[in-house]
Design an enzyme around this catalytic site. Sequence first.
Site, PDB file in Angstrom:
ATOM      1  N   HIS A 331      14.814  26.582  59.997  1.00 56.46           N
ATOM      2  CA  HIS A 331      15.318  25.789  58.869  1.00 56.46           C
ATOM      3  C   HIS A 331      16.810  26.007  58.674  1.00 56.46           C
ATOM      4  O   HIS A 331      17.415  26.933  59.250  1.00 56.46           O
ATOM      5  CB  HIS A 331      14.562  26.137  57.581  1.00 56.46           C
ATOM      6  CG  HIS A 331      14.743  27.549  57.096  1.00 56.46           C
ATOM      7  ND1 HIS A 331      15.868  27.974  56.420  1.00 56.46           N
ATOM      8  CD2 HIS A 331      13.937  28.645  57.187  1.00 56.46           C
ATOM      9  CE1 HIS A 331      15.750  29.246  56.106  1.00 56.46           C
ATOM     10  NE2 HIS A 331      14.581  29.687  56.571  1.00 56.46           N
ATOM     11  N   CYS A 349      12.517  34.029  59.680  1.00 59.84           N
ATOM     12  CA  CYS A 349      12.781  32.649  60.084  1.00 59.84           C
ATOM     13  C   CYS A 349      13.978  32.570  61.016  1.00 59.84           C
ATOM     14  O   CYS A 349      14.761  33.514  61.142  1.00 59.84           O
ATOM     15  CB  CYS A 349      13.040  31.790  58.850  1.00 59.84           C
ATOM     16  SG  CYS A 349      11.589  31.595  57.788  1.00 59.84           S
TER      17      CYS A 349
END
Length: 404
Positions: A331, A349
Amino acid sequence: MTVKNTSRRRWAPGVVVGIVAALALSACSSDPAPTNTAGTGGQQPPADSSQINALPAKLTITPAAGAQDVAPGEPVQIQVTGGTVGSVTLTNAEGKPVAGAPASDKHSWTTTEPLGYGKSYTWAGDAVGADGKSVPISGSFTTVKPKKQVSGHLNVGDNQTYGIAMPIVVTFPSRVADKASVERALKVETTPKTEGSWAWLEGDTAAHWRPKEYFKPGTTVKVEAKLYGVKMGDGVYGKEDITSSFSIGRSQIVKGNTQSHRMQVIRDGQQVADYPVSYGLDSDPGRVTHSGTHVVMSKSATYSMSNPRYNYTDVNVPWAVRISNNGEFIHGLAASIWAQGKKNISHGCLNLSPANAKEYFDGVLTGDPVEIEGSTQQLSSKDGDYSDWTYAWADWTKLSALNS
C-alpha cells in the site's frame, strides 16, 4: 497224386488300393463305429448356437431393493447383463416419475435428476434377455433424512479474470468429516489441460485446488462442486451444487527482497517496474515481512489499518492490496517515503509512495503471485489464506483425502 496250383492270381489295381485303405482305417482307429439314430440317417443333429447363447437377462439394481438411508447423490441405476432395458420407471411416494434415460446401448438406465431427501421410491418396468423373455424390474428404497444440510462457498466468480497463482477454494461452515466423499464431488476442468490437486486446509473446513505450476496465461477454468446429496459425515449432507467458470489473465509476478528494499513487477516475462520499498522491521518477529510466495487476495482504494498490539487503530492508507490474511498488504504511505528503498520500518506491509502504489494497484489482479525473500520469517499455513504456494508439490498432494 496231388497236384498244386502254382499259378499267381492277378488283382486289379483299384481292388488293391481299396484293401490297403480299409486295413489302414482298421489299424488306426480304436473308436467304435457310430450308432445310427432313428430318423437321422445315422447322423447327429447340429447344435443350435442361438439356443446355446440365449440366456435370460440379469439385473443389477442400485440402490438395492429395500435399501434405506440412501444418499441422493449416490448413483441410481438399472444395469442389464445378457439383455436390454425395456420400459423403466422410478416413482416417488406421490406417484410422480423421476426423470431418467437409457444408455445408447440399452444395457443400463440412469436417473437424470436428483432425488429428494427423506423420500421413498419404487421401481417398475422390465428388461428383455437374449432368450427373448421379459424379466420384471421391481423394488423400493428410501433416501436419508439428514440431521443437517450445509452449503459450500466458492472463492472464484463467474466470468472473472484472475492471476496465474489463483487457488480455487471451497469453504464449508464447519469441519468436514467425510472429506473423501466431498472431494470426489469436486471437479476442475482447464483449457489447456493443467495438472493440479485438491488439499484440505483450515482445519478440514476448506478444500483448496492449485496447479502444480502457475497457470498459463489465458487458461480457462471451470469448477463444479456437485455437493447436493453428498454425505459429509456425522449426519451432514450437501444442500446444493455450486459452479463457476473464469479465466486466467496475463502473467504478472512481483519479486521482492527485504534486504535490497525493492520490488520488481515482471509482466509476461518483462520487467515493467522497480519500486523502492520499506518492508517490515527486521528486528521484531511480529513486524517482519514474511518470505515466501504470497497471493493477491483483494484490493481497496482506501483501507483502515489497526493493530492494537502496536498501539495504532484506524490508520487509513491508499491503494491497499492484500497479500495475506496475517495483515500483510502492499500500500501507499507518504510518511515512510524517507525510508523506502533504504530501511525497513513497517509493521509487515510493503510501503510504497502513494504514486507508485497507485500505479501497481491499477495493474494488479486477484491471484497474482508476490514472491518475497530475504527475511527471517517464512510464510506458512499459520498465516491463513493463501498459503497454498508455500507447500512443495509432493507435500501438497499428500493433503488430498484421495491420496492419503
